[in-house]
Scaffold this active site. Structure first.
Site, PDB file in Angstrom:
ATOM      1  N   PHE A 122       0.753  -1.177   0.007  1.00  0.00           N
ATOM      2  CA  PHE A 122      -0.519   0.093   0.284  1.00  0.00           C
ATOM      3  C   PHE A 122       0.763   1.480  -0.106  1.00  0.00           C
ATOM      4  O   PHE A 122       1.675   1.356   0.793  1.00  0.00           O
ATOM      5  CB  PHE A 122      -0.764   0.166   1.355  1.00  0.00           C
ATOM      6  CG  PHE A 122      -1.859   1.165   1.610  1.00  0.00           C
ATOM      7  CD1 PHE A 122      -2.573   1.335   0.819  1.00  0.00           C
ATOM      8  CD2 PHE A 122      -1.707   2.167   2.292  1.00  0.00           C
ATOM      9  CE1 PHE A 122      -4.112   2.392   0.859  1.00  0.00           C
ATOM     10  CE2 PHE A 122      -2.455   3.179   2.133  1.00  0.00           C
ATOM     11  CZ  PHE A 122      -3.049   3.469   1.229  1.00  0.00           C
ATOM     12  N   GLU A 126       4.973  10.015   0.893  1.00  0.00           N
ATOM     13  CA  GLU A 126       6.389  10.182   0.401  1.00  0.00           C
ATOM     14  C   GLU A 126       6.946  11.425   0.622  1.00  0.00           C
ATOM     15  O   GLU A 126       6.299  11.835   2.413  1.00  0.00           O
ATOM     16  CB  GLU A 126       4.992  11.551  -0.541  1.00  0.00           C
ATOM     17  CG  GLU A 126       3.904  11.132  -1.845  1.00  0.00           C
ATOM     18  CD  GLU A 126       3.094  11.745  -2.730  1.00  0.00           C
ATOM     19  OE1 GLU A 126       3.589  12.865  -2.619  1.00  0.00           O
ATOM     20  OE2 GLU A 126       2.844  11.170  -3.489  1.00  0.00           O
ATOM     21  N   ALA A 129       4.815  14.021   2.488  1.00  0.00           N
ATOM     22  CA  ALA A 129       3.811  13.460   2.992  1.00  0.00           C
ATOM     23  C   ALA A 129       3.756  12.998   3.945  1.00  0.00           C
ATOM     24  O   ALA A 129       3.579  11.599   3.070  1.00  0.00           O
ATOM     25  CB  ALA A 129       2.697  13.560   1.711  1.00  0.00           C
ATOM     26  N   GLY A 130       3.746  12.236   5.056  1.00  0.00           N
ATOM     27  CA  GLY A 130       3.854  11.713   6.027  1.00  0.00           C
ATOM     28  C   GLY A 130       2.498  11.255   6.982  1.00  0.00           C
ATOM     29  O   GLY A 130       1.220  10.867   5.919  1.00  0.00           O
ATOM     30  N   ILE A 156       7.975   2.371   1.567  1.00  0.00           N
ATOM     31  CA  ILE A 156       6.855   1.417   1.126  1.00  0.00           C
ATOM     32  C   ILE A 156       6.831   0.370   1.396  1.00  0.00           C
ATOM     33  O   ILE A 156       7.926  -0.200   1.184  1.00  0.00           O
ATOM     34  CB  ILE A 156       6.106   1.324  -0.486  1.00  0.00           C
ATOM     35  CG1 ILE A 156       5.989   3.221  -0.501  1.00  0.00           C
ATOM     36  CG2 ILE A 156       5.322   0.586  -0.759  1.00  0.00           C
ATOM     37  CD1 ILE A 156       4.963   3.805   0.610  1.00  0.00           C
ATOM     38  N   ARG A 242      -5.025  -1.181  11.308  1.00  0.00           N
ATOM     39  CA  ARG A 242      -4.324  -0.677  12.495  1.00  0.00           C
ATOM     40  C   ARG A 242      -4.430  -2.387  13.895  1.00  0.00           C
ATOM     41  O   ARG A 242      -3.373  -2.225  14.610  1.00  0.00           O
ATOM     42  CB  ARG A 242      -5.013   0.368  12.835  1.00  0.00           C
ATOM     43  CG  ARG A 242      -4.112   1.409  12.501  1.00  0.00           C
ATOM     44  CD  ARG A 242      -4.498   2.658  13.323  1.00  0.00           C
ATOM     45  NE  ARG A 242      -4.329   3.689  11.722  1.00  0.00           N
ATOM     46  CZ  ARG A 242      -4.649   5.023  11.191  1.00  0.00           C
ATOM     47  NH1 ARG A 242      -6.101   5.381  11.714  1.00  0.00           N
ATOM     48  NH2 ARG A 242      -4.192   6.209  10.608  1.00  0.00           N
ATOM     49  N   GLN A 336      16.951  -4.874  29.736  1.00  0.00           N
ATOM     50  CA  GLN A 336      17.353  -4.554  30.666  1.00  0.00           C
ATOM     51  C   GLN A 336      17.620  -5.969  32.024  1.00  0.00           C
ATOM     52  O   GLN A 336      17.992  -5.749  32.795  1.00  0.00           O
ATOM     53  CB  GLN A 336      16.120  -3.654  31.307  1.00  0.00           C
ATOM     54  CG  GLN A 336      16.856  -3.185  33.047  1.00  0.00           C
ATOM     55  CD  GLN A 336      17.559  -1.942  32.759  1.00  0.00           C
ATOM     56  OE1 GLN A 336      18.199  -1.469  31.691  1.00  0.00           O
ATOM     57  NE2 GLN A 336      18.877  -1.948  33.341  1.00  0.00           N
ATOM     58  N   GLU A 363       1.686   3.524   9.746  1.00  0.00           N
ATOM     59  CA  GLU A 363       0.165   3.991   9.522  1.00  0.00           C
ATOM     60  C   GLU A 363      -0.389   4.679  11.125  1.00  0.00           C
ATOM     61  O   GLU A 363      -1.056   4.463  11.111  1.00  0.00           O
ATOM     62  CB  GLU A 363      -0.343   2.322  10.206  1.00  0.00           C
ATOM     63  CG  GLU A 363       0.306   1.140   8.984  1.00  0.00           C
ATOM     64  CD  GLU A 363      -0.902  -0.239   8.545  1.00  0.00           C
ATOM     65  OE1 GLU A 363      -2.035   0.108   9.562  1.00  0.00           O
ATOM     66  OE2 GLU A 363      -0.508  -1.747   8.688  1.00  0.00           O
TER      67      GLU A 363
HETATM   68  C1  LIG Z   1       9.768   1.121   7.678  1.00  0.00           C
HETATM   69  C2  LIG Z   1       8.729   1.371   7.473  1.00  0.00           C
HETATM   70  C3  LIG Z   1       7.902   1.177   7.145  1.00  0.00           C
HETATM   71  C4  LIG Z   1       6.543   2.047   6.287  1.00  0.00           C
HETATM   72  N1  LIG Z   1       5.753   1.518   5.727  1.00  0.00           N
HETATM   73  C5  LIG Z   1       4.458   2.320   5.015  1.00  0.00           C
HETATM   74  C6  LIG Z   1       3.912   1.827   3.749  1.00  0.00           C
HETATM   75  O1  LIG Z   1       3.687   0.300   3.348  1.00  0.00           O
HETATM   76  N2  LIG Z   1       2.708   2.167   3.437  1.00  0.00           N
HETATM   77  C7  LIG Z   1       3.229   4.002   3.547  1.00  0.00           C
HETATM   78  O2  LIG Z   1       1.997   4.130   2.708  1.00  0.00           O
HETATM   79  N3  LIG Z   1       3.671   4.543   3.781  1.00  0.00           N
HETATM   80  C8  LIG Z   1       4.555   3.868   4.705  1.00  0.00           C
HETATM   81  N4  LIG Z   1       5.688   4.093   6.357  1.00  0.00           N
HETATM   82  C9  LIG Z   1       5.029   5.461   6.458  1.00  0.00           C
HETATM   83  C10 LIG Z   1       4.789   5.680   7.540  1.00  0.00           C
HETATM   84  O3  LIG Z   1       3.583   5.669   7.620  1.00  0.00           O
HETATM   85  C11 LIG Z   1       5.183   7.619   8.267  1.00  0.00           C
HETATM   86  O4  LIG Z   1       6.543   7.356   8.161  1.00  0.00           O
HETATM   87  C12 LIG Z   1       4.820   8.083   9.177  1.00  0.00           C
HETATM   88  O5  LIG Z   1       3.160   8.142   8.610  1.00  0.00           O
HETATM   89  C13 LIG Z   1       5.130   9.217   9.238  1.00  0.00           C
HETATM   90  O6  LIG Z   1       5.411  10.450   8.568  1.00  0.00           O
HETATM   91  P1  LIG Z   1       6.556  10.563   8.431  1.00  0.00           P
HETATM   92  O7  LIG Z   1       7.520   9.838   8.290  1.00  0.00           O
HETATM   93  O8  LIG Z   1       6.320  11.302   7.548  1.00  0.00           O
HETATM   94  O9  LIG Z   1       6.583  11.773  10.087  1.00  0.00           O
HETATM   95  P2  LIG Z   1       6.570  12.695   9.855  1.00  0.00           P
HETATM   96  O10 LIG Z   1       5.076  13.301   9.922  1.00  0.00           O
HETATM   97  O11 LIG Z   1       7.279  14.147   9.624  1.00  0.00           O
HETATM   98  O12 LIG Z   1       6.453  13.596  11.493  1.00  0.00           O
HETATM   99  C14 LIG Z   1       7.506  13.824  12.370  1.00  0.00           C
HETATM  100  C15 LIG Z   1       7.570  13.983  14.050  1.00  0.00           C
HETATM  101  O13 LIG Z   1       5.784  14.830  13.299  1.00  0.00           O
HETATM  102  C16 LIG Z   1       5.292  13.995  14.954  1.00  0.00           C
HETATM  103  N5  LIG Z   1       4.069  14.836  14.230  1.00  0.00           N
HETATM  104  C17 LIG Z   1       3.027  15.123  12.732  1.00  0.00           C
HETATM  105  N6  LIG Z   1       2.544  15.941  12.880  1.00  0.00           N
HETATM  106  C18 LIG Z   1       1.834  16.352  13.977  1.00  0.00           C
HETATM  107  C19 LIG Z   1       0.663  16.660  14.690  1.00  0.00           C
HETATM  108  N7  LIG Z   1      -0.718  17.101  13.969  1.00  0.00           N
HETATM  109  N8  LIG Z   1       0.643  16.488  15.947  1.00  0.00           N
HETATM  110  C20 LIG Z   1       1.187  15.526  16.668  1.00  0.00           C
HETATM  111  N9  LIG Z   1       2.715  15.687  15.830  1.00  0.00           N
HETATM  112  C21 LIG Z   1       2.678  15.190  14.830  1.00  0.00           C
HETATM  113  C22 LIG Z   1       4.540  12.423  14.594  1.00  0.00           C
HETATM  114  O14 LIG Z   1       4.721  12.362  15.202  1.00  0.00           O
HETATM  115  C23 LIG Z   1       6.574  12.489  14.500  1.00  0.00           C
HETATM  116  O15 LIG Z   1       7.026  12.405  16.075  1.00  0.00           O
HETATM  117  C24 LIG Z   1       6.304   3.290   6.884  1.00  0.00           C
HETATM  118  C25 LIG Z   1       7.032   4.096   7.232  1.00  0.00           C
HETATM  119  C26 LIG Z   1       8.698   3.350   7.841  1.00  0.00           C
HETATM  120  C27 LIG Z   1       9.830   4.314   9.041  1.00  0.00           C
END
Ligand SMILES: Cc1cc2nc3c(=O)[nH]c(=O)nc-3n(C[C@H](O)[C@H](O)[C@H](O)COP(=O)(O)OP(=O)(O)OC[C@H]3O[C@@H](n4cnc5c(N)ncnc54)[C@H](O)[C@@H]3O)c2cc1C
Length: 383
Positions: A122, A126, A129-130, A156, A242, A336, A363
């Protein structure tokens, strides 16, 4: 705790436990080190029909059952969180087709996914765009009987190894979140390639890659649901996936506790097994209790989904957030209990701590889960 599982559920649990103990545990460290995709194990899981647990019977599965998926994911994760996520991420990529696919799409894609002949993935995330998924820039432009995709997805899971991808792209940027749409993209489609493979802290057996779309032409029949529903597809998918992430966290926590208790009984200091010290016993008591609380929550949410409840965003987020926080705490305390030995890669426990961390991130991070839960609680209190 007796969760009153049916005979079929106990059978699924036993089957996954056997695969975990006999096939996964002996090779978990090897895959963690090599970061090789565990195809051998995926074939064993496929031969055991576990990929059919989340696919309706009429399309070759055993019925779309989230509790069964959770039971299998928990047991597989007990031996290796990385290998288990290769399995669970295929469910994540498959759910949009199960929930929103039309008859032709279901008939075309689900039977091979149910047999584990093909894996799914899935893609929404980007680089820019996380957590704010609505900021995605990947576009899908309609041209006659096709859509042309352009953009890049990153992080991904199963990227490059899966055959079937459900991907969210913008069909109308002017409409914001209502301008996103979901598509099925097959590996091998011209214009669809894979970029960087990530070198990760944990779940290293699973592959995490970029998906690159360069004028990638897909038939209009690959649109899931209707244009503009991409973010609804995503939310509804996450609502039922989830609990699976939560089950992954639960299995990792349980696996770490199993190892820590065994070690505490064997390790002697001050002339006694360290398990006889109250300081260790209280850690074990807290770990076991929190694991059981997580399990109760996860199974309850999964049962709600399987009973047909559709409004489960809050409960799903609670299960994912709570179980992953428990997993991080339990794996840290398990290490630990191993003392200095736990810090060494010669011992299996540090891997559990590394594997647990991701369950608080993907997720939707646990901060985002807390947002979902709080907003819903506040909304409910206004009724
Ligand atoms: C190993 C791995 C596998 C993955 N697999 C998939 C996949 O199969 N498909 C897919 O589409 N994606 C996948 N992801 C992406 C994953 O879902 C995102 O990394 C995640 O949603 C966080 O986005 P970001 O890394 O851009 O962090 P950011 O959105 O940049 O967040 C950085 C920090 O800010 C905090 N933050 C951001 N917004 C807020 C808010 N409104 N309030 C409070 N805190 C906030 C976050 O909690 C985090 O601590 C994967 C990621 C990893 C690392």
């Amino acid at each position: 705790m007796d969760y009153l599982l049916t005979d079929e559920q106990k059978m699924i649990q036993e089957l996954a436990r056997k695969i975990a103990q006999e096939k996964i545990r002996p090779v978990a460290a090897k895959y963690d080190q090599s970061e090789e995709f565990p195809w051998g194990i995926i074939k064993v899981i496929a031969a055991s029909d576990l990929f059919g647990l989340f696919i309706p019977e009429q399309y070759g599965g055993m019925g779309m059952n989230v509790l069964n998926l959770c039971l299998a994911t928990e047991e597989l994760s007990r031996a290796c969180g990385g290998i288990a996520v290769c399995y669970a991420a295929s469910a994540l990529g498959t759910f949009p087709i199960v929930l929103f696919g039309n008859e032709e799409q279901k008939k075309k894609y689900l039977p091979d996914l149910a047999k584990g002949k093909k894996l799914a993935a899935f893609g929404i995330t980007e680089p820019e765009a996380g957590s704010d998924a609505s900021a995605i820039k990947t576009t899908a432009r309609k041209e006659g009987s096709h859509y042309i995709l352009n953009g890049l997805k990153h992080f991904i899971t199963n990227g490059g190894d899966a055959e079937i991808y459900t991907v969210i792209a913008m069909t109308d940027k002017t409409k914001g979140a209502r301008g996103g749409s979901a598509f099925i993209v097959e590996k091998g489609t011209p214009g669809f390639t894979f970029g960087k493979k990530e070198d990760k802290f944990g779940i290293r057996a699973s592959s995490t890659r970029e998906l690159i779309f360069t004028d990638c032409k897909i038939p209009k029949e690959n649109l899931l649901s209707r244009e503009g529903t991409g973010f609804i597809v995503t939310m509804k998918t996450f609502d039922i996936s989830r609990p699976g992430v939560a089950a992954q966290a639960l299995g990792i926590a349980q696996g770490a506790l199993d190892l820590a208790v065994k070690y505490a009984k064997e390790r002697r200091q001050f002339g006694k097994a360290i398990s006889s010290f109250q300081g260790i016993q209280w850690m074990i008591a807290d770990m076991a209790t929190e694991i059981e609380a997580a399990r109760s929550l996860i199974y309850s949410v999964a049962r709600m989904v399987d009973a047909g409840h559709i409004d489960v965003s809050k409960e799903s987020a609670m299960a994912k957030m709570y179980a992953s926080d428990v997993a991080m705490k339990v794996t840290t305390n398990a290490l630990q209990i191993f003392g200095g030995y736990g810090y060494m890669r010669d011992y299996p426990i540090e891997k559990y701590m590394r594997d647990a961390k991701i369950t608080q991130i993907y997720e939707g991070t646990n901060q985002i889960q807390r947002n979902i839960i709080a907003l819903q609680v506040i909304k409910e209190s206004a009724k």
